[in-house]
Design a protein around this motif. Sequence first.
Motif, mmCIF file in Angstrom:
data_model
loop_
_atom_site.group_PDB
_atom_site.id
_atom_site.type_symbol
_atom_site.label_atom_id
_atom_site.label_comp_id
_atom_site.label_asym_id
_atom_site.label_seq_id
_atom_site.Cartn_x
_atom_site.Cartn_y
_atom_site.Cartn_z
ATOM 1 N N ILE A 105 0.859 -1.179 0.000
ATOM 2 C CA ILE A 105 0.000 0.000 0.000
ATOM 3 C C ILE A 105 0.895 1.229 0.000
ATOM 4 C CG2 ILE A 105 -1.797 1.256 1.238
ATOM 5 C CD1 ILE A 105 -2.478 -1.487 2.584
ATOM 6 N N GLN A 106 0.725 2.068 -1.017
ATOM 7 C CA GLN A 106 1.532 3.285 -1.107
ATOM 8 C C GLN A 106 0.650 4.468 -0.774
ATOM 9 O OE1 GLN A 106 2.031 5.796 -3.985
ATOM 10 N NE2 GLN A 106 3.651 6.723 -2.793
ATOM 11 N N SER A 107 0.976 5.133 0.322
ATOM 12 C CA SER A 107 0.213 6.293 0.776
ATOM 13 C C SER A 107 1.085 7.537 0.744
ATOM 14 C CB SER A 107 -0.277 6.086 2.206
ATOM 15 O OG SER A 107 -1.088 4.950 2.292
ATOM 16 N N ILE A 108 0.443 8.645 0.400
ATOM 17 C CA ILE A 108 1.111 9.937 0.444
ATOM 18 C C ILE A 108 0.238 10.863 1.276
ATOM 19 C CG2 ILE A 108 1.908 11.916 -0.908
ATOM 20 C CD1 ILE A 108 2.415 10.009 -3.223
ATOM 21 N N LYS A 109 0.808 11.375 2.350
ATOM 22 C CA LYS A 109 0.108 12.278 3.270
ATOM 23 C C LYS A 109 -1.186 11.662 3.790
ATOM 24 C CE LYS A 109 2.038 16.387 1.141
ATOM 25 N NZ LYS A 109 1.778 17.625 0.419
ATOM 26 N N GLY A 110 -1.138 10.383 4.094
ATOM 27 C CA GLY A 110 -2.285 9.702 4.666
ATOM 28 C C GLY A 110 -3.322 9.211 3.676
ATOM 29 N N ASN A 111 -3.182 9.545 2.401
ATOM 30 C CA ASN A 111 -4.119 9.097 1.369
ATOM 31 C C ASN A 111 -3.505 7.945 0.583
ATOM 32 O OD1 ASN A 111 -5.983 11.155 1.975
ATOM 33 N ND2 ASN A 111 -4.871 12.587 0.677
ATOM 34 N N VAL A 112 -4.267 6.879 0.396
ATOM 35 C CA VAL A 112 -3.785 5.737 -0.380
ATOM 36 C C VAL A 112 -3.744 6.145 -1.847
ATOM 37 C CG1 VAL A 112 -4.228 3.352 -1.035
ATOM 38 C CG2 VAL A 112 -4.723 4.096 1.286
ATOM 39 N N LYS A 113 -2.569 6.043 -2.458
ATOM 40 C CA LYS A 113 -2.402 6.431 -3.861
ATOM 41 C C LYS A 113 -2.430 5.245 -4.803
ATOM 42 C CE LYS A 113 -2.131 10.796 -3.371
ATOM 43 N NZ LYS A 113 -3.200 11.638 -3.843
ATOM 44 N N SER A 114 -1.887 4.110 -4.358
ATOM 45 C CA SER A 114 -1.888 2.932 -5.216
ATOM 46 C C SER A 114 -1.676 1.669 -4.398
ATOM 47 C CB SER A 114 -0.822 3.045 -6.310
ATOM 48 O OG SER A 114 0.454 3.102 -5.725
ATOM 49 N N LEU A 115 -2.060 0.556 -5.007
ATOM 50 C CA LEU A 115 -1.894 -0.756 -4.395
ATOM 51 C C LEU A 115 -1.155 -1.655 -5.373
ATOM 52 C CD1 LEU A 115 -5.568 -1.326 -3.177
ATOM 53 C CD2 LEU A 115 -3.674 -0.468 -1.818
ATOM 54 N N LEU A 116 -0.251 -2.460 -4.870
ATOM 55 C CA LEU A 116 0.425 -3.460 -5.685
ATOM 56 C C LEU A 116 0.123 -4.813 -5.061
ATOM 57 C CD1 LEU A 116 2.327 -4.016 -8.068
ATOM 58 C CD2 LEU A 116 4.204 -3.955 -6.444
ATOM 59 N N LEU A 117 -0.610 -5.611 -5.808
ATOM 60 C CA LEU A 117 -1.069 -6.901 -5.337
ATOM 61 C C LEU A 117 -0.276 -7.986 -6.052
ATOM 62 C CD1 LEU A 117 -3.363 -8.104 -3.557
ATOM 63 C CD2 LEU A 117 -4.753 -8.169 -5.613
ATOM 64 N N THR A 118 0.436 -8.801 -5.306
ATOM 65 C CA THR A 118 1.171 -9.931 -5.880
ATOM 66 C C THR A 118 0.322 -11.180 -5.668
ATOM 67 O OG1 THR A 118 3.254 -8.856 -5.303
ATOM 68 C CG2 THR A 118 3.358 -11.179 -5.869
ATOM 69 N N THR A 119 0.075 -11.881 -6.771
ATOM 70 C CA THR A 119 -0.791 -13.058 -6.710
ATOM 71 C C THR A 119 -0.112 -14.257 -7.357
ATOM 72 O OG1 THR A 119 -1.849 -12.634 -8.833
ATOM 73 C CG2 THR A 119 -2.828 -11.576 -6.910
ATOM 74 N N SER A 121 -1.789 -16.163 -9.494
ATOM 75 C CA SER A 121 -2.378 -16.268 -10.835
ATOM 76 C C SER A 121 -1.775 -15.292 -11.838
ATOM 77 C CB SER A 121 -3.883 -16.010 -10.772
ATOM 78 O OG SER A 121 -4.494 -16.811 -9.826
ATOM 79 N N PHE A 122 -1.720 -14.005 -11.485
ATOM 80 C CA PHE A 122 -1.340 -12.975 -12.446
ATOM 81 C C PHE A 122 -0.008 -12.310 -12.123
ATOM 82 C CE2 PHE A 122 -6.005 -12.979 -12.345
ATOM 83 C CZ PHE A 122 -6.231 -13.371 -13.650
ATOM 84 N N ARG A 123 0.641 -12.716 -11.126
ATOM 85 C CA ARG A 123 1.872 -12.148 -10.603
ATOM 86 C C ARG A 123 1.615 -10.781 -9.979
ATOM 87 N NH1 ARG A 123 5.132 -14.063 -7.694
ATOM 88 N NH2 ARG A 123 7.106 -13.034 -7.619
ATOM 89 N N ASN A 124 1.680 -9.668 -10.709
ATOM 90 C CA ASN A 124 1.493 -8.348 -10.114
ATOM 91 C C ASN A 124 0.292 -7.637 -10.717
ATOM 92 O OD1 ASN A 124 3.777 -8.507 -8.469
ATOM 93 N ND2 ASN A 124 5.107 -7.716 -10.067
ATOM 94 N N LEU A 125 -0.543 -7.082 -9.855
ATOM 95 C CA LEU A 125 -1.660 -6.249 -10.270
ATOM 96 C C LEU A 125 -1.505 -4.911 -9.564
ATOM 97 C CD1 LEU A 125 -4.631 -8.754 -9.854
ATOM 98 C CD2 LEU A 125 -3.623 -7.995 -11.987
ATOM 99 N N ARG A 126 -1.528 -3.831 -10.328
ATOM 100 C CA ARG A 126 -1.399 -2.505 -9.722
ATOM 101 C C ARG A 126 -2.713 -1.761 -9.889
ATOM 102 N NH1 ARG A 126 2.071 0.987 -12.645
ATOM 103 N NH2 ARG A 126 0.509 2.576 -12.823
ATOM 104 N N PHE A 127 -3.206 -1.221 -8.805
ATOM 105 C CA PHE A 127 -4.433 -0.436 -8.817
ATOM 106 C C PHE A 127 -4.080 0.987 -8.425
ATOM 107 C CE2 PHE A 127 -5.754 -4.779 -7.536
ATOM 108 C CZ PHE A 127 -6.484 -5.094 -8.678
ATOM 109 N N GLU A 128 -4.345 1.908 -9.348
ATOM 110 C CA GLU A 128 -4.023 3.313 -9.113
ATOM 111 C C GLU A 128 -5.121 4.166 -9.736
ATOM 112 O OE1 GLU A 128 -0.280 6.357 -9.898
ATOM 113 O OE2 GLU A 128 -0.293 4.398 -10.843
ATOM 114 N N GLY A 129 -5.541 5.204 -9.023
ATOM 115 C CA GLY A 129 -6.533 6.122 -9.555
ATOM 116 C C GLY A 129 -7.968 5.696 -9.320
#
Length: 157
Positions: A105-119, A121-129
């Motif tokens: 979980i990548q947060s900047i100033k207390g707000n979650v900016k993006s998530l990197l999920l390692t699985t 099945s798909f290896r890496n999934l990035r959720f941003e925006g």
Amino acid sequence: MKFTVSEKYKNQGRRKTIYAAILVVALIAGFIFMFVNSSDLSKKVIAAIGIFLLAKYLPHAYRSIKNHDTSYPEVEILEPQEKIDISHKGAVVSMPLSDIESLRIQSIKGNVKSLLLTTKSFRNLRFEGYENLAEMAELLKKYTPAGKTKNAAWFHR
């Protein structure tokens, strides 16, 4: 729970793409000016190569600007079925939540900016925006193995 990309994030991405396309067009115009106004053969060759290399990116930029809104998938976390559905342009890909190996979980100033999920099945999934990214992080934390959730201090691109 369904998660969609926010309009603000889409507009920022579109704006960046347009600015990059304008820069490429300006560089091509500069090379054309250099090609037309130079009498030296080496400068004409450099300008022609520059025009050729940059012009191949214009169709890609056009398609990117035109299809920008439809290029983001919708994510749905189905807790009763314990799976994640990722739908994009009519195609749906499902993954069991038990396949999650780790979560950053990548947060900047207390707000979650993006998530990197390692699985598995798909290896890496990035959720941003995505809207409600903090809620998505909390849902995914439930299914992440103990000790495998990390708050990233540096951006994890």
